[in-house]
Design a protein around this motif. Sequence first.
Motif, PDB file in Angstrom:
ATOM      1  N   ALA A  21     -15.941  -8.618   7.205  1.00 49.86           N
ATOM      2  CA  ALA A  21     -15.944  -8.865   5.767  1.00 49.86           C
ATOM      3  C   ALA A  21     -15.487  -7.634   4.995  1.00 49.86           C
ATOM      4  O   ALA A  21     -14.812  -7.747   3.966  1.00 49.86           O
ATOM      5  CB  ALA A  21     -17.347  -9.285   5.314  1.00 49.86           C
ATOM      6  N   VAL A  22     -15.857  -6.454   5.478  1.00 46.15           N
ATOM      7  CA  VAL A  22     -15.410  -5.204   4.854  1.00 46.15           C
ATOM      8  C   VAL A  22     -13.884  -5.150   4.853  1.00 46.15           C
ATOM      9  O   VAL A  22     -13.256  -4.806   3.847  1.00 46.15           O
ATOM     10  CB  VAL A  22     -16.011  -3.990   5.588  1.00 46.15           C
ATOM     11  CG1 VAL A  22     -15.284  -2.708   5.219  1.00 46.15           C
ATOM     12  CG2 VAL A  22     -17.500  -3.853   5.251  1.00 46.15           C
ATOM     13  N   CYS A  23     -13.262  -5.503   5.983  1.00 44.84           N
ATOM     14  CA  CYS A  23     -11.795  -5.541   6.070  1.00 44.84           C
ATOM     15  C   CYS A  23     -11.217  -6.541   5.072  1.00 44.84           C
ATOM     16  O   CYS A  23     -10.207  -6.258   4.406  1.00 44.84           O
ATOM     17  CB  CYS A  23     -11.354  -5.926   7.475  1.00 44.84           C
ATOM     18  SG  CYS A  23     -11.594  -4.662   8.705  1.00 44.84           S
ATOM     19  N   ASP A  24     -11.839  -7.697   4.972  1.00 38.39           N
ATOM     20  CA  ASP A  24     -11.325  -8.743   4.088  1.00 38.39           C
ATOM     21  C   ASP A  24     -11.389  -8.316   2.622  1.00 38.39           C
ATOM     22  O   ASP A  24     -10.433  -8.539   1.856  1.00 38.39           O
ATOM     23  CB  ASP A  24     -12.125 -10.030   4.289  1.00 38.39           C
ATOM     24  CG  ASP A  24     -11.938 -10.617   5.683  1.00 38.39           C
ATOM     25  OD1 ASP A  24     -10.939 -10.292   6.344  1.00 38.39           O
ATOM     26  OD2 ASP A  24     -12.828 -11.384   6.124  1.00 38.39           O
ATOM     27  N   TYR A  25     -12.516  -7.728   2.212  1.00 35.27           N
ATOM     28  CA  TYR A  25     -12.627  -7.271   0.820  1.00 35.27           C
ATOM     29  C   TYR A  25     -11.673  -6.121   0.539  1.00 35.27           C
ATOM     30  O   TYR A  25     -11.078  -6.032  -0.550  1.00 35.27           O
ATOM     31  CB  TYR A  25     -14.072  -6.868   0.504  1.00 35.27           C
ATOM     32  CG  TYR A  25     -14.948  -8.034   0.128  1.00 35.27           C
ATOM     33  CD1 TYR A  25     -14.866  -8.624  -1.128  1.00 35.27           C
ATOM     34  CD2 TYR A  25     -15.851  -8.578   1.044  1.00 35.27           C
ATOM     35  CE1 TYR A  25     -15.646  -9.714  -1.468  1.00 35.27           C
ATOM     36  CE2 TYR A  25     -16.641  -9.673   0.715  1.00 35.27           C
ATOM     37  CZ  TYR A  25     -16.533 -10.237  -0.544  1.00 35.27           C
ATOM     38  OH  TYR A  25     -17.306 -11.328  -0.885  1.00 35.27           O
ATOM     39  N   ALA A  26     -11.499  -5.227   1.514  1.00 29.16           N
ATOM     40  CA  ALA A  26     -10.550  -4.130   1.342  1.00 29.16           C
ATOM     41  C   ALA A  26      -9.133  -4.666   1.174  1.00 29.16           C
ATOM     42  O   ALA A  26      -8.361  -4.185   0.333  1.00 29.16           O
ATOM     43  CB  ALA A  26     -10.626  -3.182   2.534  1.00 29.16           C
ATOM     44  N   ALA A  27      -8.785  -5.677   1.973  1.00 24.62           N
ATOM     45  CA  ALA A  27      -7.451  -6.274   1.870  1.00 24.62           C
ATOM     46  C   ALA A  27      -7.261  -6.957   0.520  1.00 24.62           C
ATOM     47  O   ALA A  27      -6.182  -6.887  -0.085  1.00 24.62           O
ATOM     48  CB  ALA A  27      -7.235  -7.266   3.008  1.00 24.62           C
ATOM     49  N   GLN A  97      -3.981  -6.899   8.056  1.00 24.31           N
ATOM     50  CA  GLN A  97      -2.584  -7.313   7.925  1.00 24.31           C
ATOM     51  C   GLN A  97      -2.461  -8.829   7.822  1.00 24.31           C
ATOM     52  O   GLN A  97      -1.644  -9.331   7.054  1.00 24.31           O
ATOM     53  CB  GLN A  97      -1.772  -6.773   9.102  1.00 24.31           C
ATOM     54  CG  GLN A  97      -1.582  -5.257   9.052  1.00 24.31           C
ATOM     55  CD  GLN A  97      -0.905  -4.697  10.289  1.00 24.31           C
ATOM     56  OE1 GLN A  97      -0.984  -5.282  11.374  1.00 24.31           O
ATOM     57  NE2 GLN A  97      -0.253  -3.551  10.145  1.00 24.31           N
ATOM     58  N   LYS A  98      -3.286  -9.569   8.572  1.00 21.86           N
ATOM     59  CA  LYS A  98      -3.275 -11.019   8.465  1.00 21.86           C
ATOM     60  C   LYS A  98      -3.722 -11.470   7.078  1.00 21.86           C
ATOM     61  O   LYS A  98      -3.316 -12.533   6.598  1.00 21.86           O
ATOM     62  CB  LYS A  98      -4.185 -11.633   9.534  1.00 21.86           C
ATOM     63  CG  LYS A  98      -3.601 -11.586  10.939  1.00 21.86           C
ATOM     64  CD  LYS A  98      -4.538 -12.236  11.939  1.00 21.86           C
ATOM     65  CE  LYS A  98      -3.947 -12.197  13.357  1.00 21.86           C
ATOM     66  NZ  LYS A  98      -4.870 -12.787  14.353  1.00 21.86           N
ATOM     67  N   ALA A  99      -4.569 -10.644   6.434  1.00 22.90           N
ATOM     68  CA  ALA A  99      -5.036 -10.961   5.084  1.00 22.90           C
ATOM     69  C   ALA A  99      -4.017 -10.559   4.023  1.00 22.90           C
ATOM     70  O   ALA A  99      -4.267 -10.739   2.832  1.00 22.90           O
ATOM     71  CB  ALA A  99      -6.369 -10.277   4.810  1.00 22.90           C
ATOM     72  N   ALA A 101      -2.447  -7.345   3.720  1.00 21.82           N
ATOM     73  CA  ALA A 101      -2.285  -5.916   3.451  1.00 21.82           C
ATOM     74  C   ALA A 101      -1.020  -5.412   4.144  1.00 21.82           C
ATOM     75  O   ALA A 101      -0.832  -5.622   5.344  1.00 21.82           O
ATOM     76  CB  ALA A 101      -3.502  -5.142   3.937  1.00 21.82           C
ATOM     77  N   GLU A 102      -0.162  -4.742   3.398  1.00 21.77           N
ATOM     78  CA  GLU A 102       1.122  -4.316   3.941  1.00 21.77           C
ATOM     79  C   GLU A 102       1.087  -2.885   4.472  1.00 21.77           C
ATOM     80  O   GLU A 102       1.807  -2.553   5.410  1.00 21.77           O
ATOM     81  CB  GLU A 102       2.205  -4.444   2.868  1.00 21.77           C
ATOM     82  CG  GLU A 102       2.436  -5.892   2.419  1.00 21.77           C
ATOM     83  CD  GLU A 102       3.538  -6.000   1.392  1.00 21.77           C
ATOM     84  OE1 GLU A 102       4.034  -4.936   0.942  1.00 21.77           O
ATOM     85  OE2 GLU A 102       3.899  -7.139   1.030  1.00 21.77           O
ATOM     86  N   ARG A 103       0.285  -2.042   3.847  1.00 23.03           N
ATOM     87  CA  ARG A 103       0.237  -0.631   4.266  1.00 23.03           C
ATOM     88  C   ARG A 103      -1.169  -0.321   4.789  1.00 23.03           C
ATOM     89  O   ARG A 103      -2.109  -0.194   4.021  1.00 23.03           O
ATOM     90  CB  ARG A 103       0.583   0.284   3.092  1.00 23.03           C
ATOM     91  CG  ARG A 103       2.036   0.167   2.622  1.00 23.03           C
ATOM     92  CD  ARG A 103       2.305   1.087   1.454  1.00 23.03           C
ATOM     93  NE  ARG A 103       1.651   0.618   0.241  1.00 23.03           N
ATOM     94  CZ  ARG A 103       1.544   1.352  -0.871  1.00 23.03           C
ATOM     95  NH1 ARG A 103       2.001   2.589  -0.885  1.00 23.03           N
ATOM     96  NH2 ARG A 103       0.947   0.867  -1.939  1.00 23.03           N
ATOM     97  N   VAL A 104      -1.278  -0.214   6.098  1.00 22.78           N
ATOM     98  CA  VAL A 104      -2.572   0.020   6.729  1.00 22.78           C
ATOM     99  C   VAL A 104      -2.438   1.177   7.718  1.00 22.78           C
ATOM    100  O   VAL A 104      -1.589   1.135   8.615  1.00 22.78           O
ATOM    101  CB  VAL A 104      -3.087  -1.227   7.475  1.00 22.78           C
ATOM    102  CG1 VAL A 104      -4.492  -0.979   8.009  1.00 22.78           C
ATOM    103  CG2 VAL A 104      -3.063  -2.455   6.564  1.00 22.78           C
ATOM    104  N   VAL A 105      -3.260   2.209   7.537  1.00 23.38           N
ATOM    105  CA  VAL A 105      -3.301   3.313   8.493  1.00 23.38           C
ATOM    106  C   VAL A 105      -4.716   3.404   9.051  1.00 23.38           C
ATOM    107  O   VAL A 105      -5.679   2.920   8.446  1.00 23.38           O
ATOM    108  CB  VAL A 105      -2.897   4.656   7.847  1.00 23.38           C
ATOM    109  CG1 VAL A 105      -1.458   4.607   7.365  1.00 23.38           C
ATOM    110  CG2 VAL A 105      -3.843   5.026   6.698  1.00 23.38           C
ATOM    111  N   THR A 106      -4.849   4.006  10.222  1.00 30.78           N
ATOM    112  CA  THR A 106      -6.159   4.152  10.856  1.00 30.78           C
ATOM    113  C   THR A 106      -6.477   5.619  11.056  1.00 30.78           C
ATOM    114  O   THR A 106      -5.583   6.467  11.116  1.00 30.78           O
ATOM    115  CB  THR A 106      -6.205   3.429  12.209  1.00 30.78           C
ATOM    116  OG1 THR A 106      -5.226   4.014  13.084  1.00 30.78           O
ATOM    117  CG2 THR A 106      -5.918   1.946  12.049  1.00 30.78           C
ATOM    118  N   CYS A 107      -7.767   5.909  11.180  1.00 30.58           N
ATOM    119  CA  CYS A 107      -8.207   7.291  11.304  1.00 30.58           C
ATOM    120  C   CYS A 107      -9.532   7.331  12.052  1.00 30.58           C
ATOM    121  O   CYS A 107     -10.451   6.552  11.754  1.00 30.58           O
ATOM    122  CB  CYS A 107      -8.372   7.919   9.921  1.00 30.58           C
ATOM    123  SG  CYS A 107      -9.048   9.595   9.915  1.00 30.58           S
TER     124      CYS A 107
END
Length: 285
Positions: A21-27, A97-99, A101-107
């Motif tokens: 859900a955190v990913c979805d709201y962020a997207a 990305q499926k939601a 979001a076009e620019r996604v980086v990881t850390c």
Amino acid sequence: MTEQKDPLVLTCIDGSRFSGAVCDYAAWIANRASAPIKLLHNIERVTTPAVADLSGSIGLGSQEELLEELTSLEQQRSKLLLEQGRQMLEGARERAQKAGAERVVTCQRHGSLIESLVELEDHIRVLVLGIRGEEHEDSNKGLGAQLESVVRSLHKPILVVNREFKTPRSIMLAYDGSESARKALDMVATSPVFKQVECHLVYVGDGAESVLAEGAEALSHGGVSVISANLQGKTVESLIAYQQEHDIDLTVMGAFSHSKLRDLLLGSVTAKMLLGTNQPLLLLR
């Protein structure tokens, strides 16, 4: 990968049930604000000594062998945590990305989560995290161990997620006309995130007419659809009851002072709202 320079939707990822859900709201925020997402997996340092002082109970040679074995096990553990985190980040990246979001980086970072967030603060547009992390995965109540520290340490908007994602169609903005409340109102009025989202502007207490009129005018000028409401009674109970009655999807609150909501951000009102509401809460400082 080159790090994005635009303000980030920083998203804390762990193994808790709220991470999806955190990913979805962020997207959702990133899509509406045309902002990049940075997915952060933080590995806390283990402060427990690898081996206790066993002198007097076993021989020195045995103790050295045990230390070597424990050191090897700790190295293996670190590698496993890194790989587990890498897999979680990759899954979160695919979900965002499926939601859309076009620019996604990881850390991935080691050390204190608070230290990591403070170091990244200048690049944060909004922080999104779950109400409880994986350490409290078995609990359906209470706040995460680090949530209060995060709220106290950062001066950026923080979205606390406590449910599965639902596209926000309406928000509730608690407003009292103070300077900090006006900052929160200006953010809602000017942010592309809240366009086409109905805003319930809510005041708790007496003397609300002019304050609500002022706030409603500012929101309307910003192109935000607004409904004003003057509530009576205890602050937290009144806000939660209104939220439930009108099926509000997201609550927005600022750092109020000199009012019934003076402890909203750092005091008991915030904790009670986080514990009592069943919708995400966006805290503004």
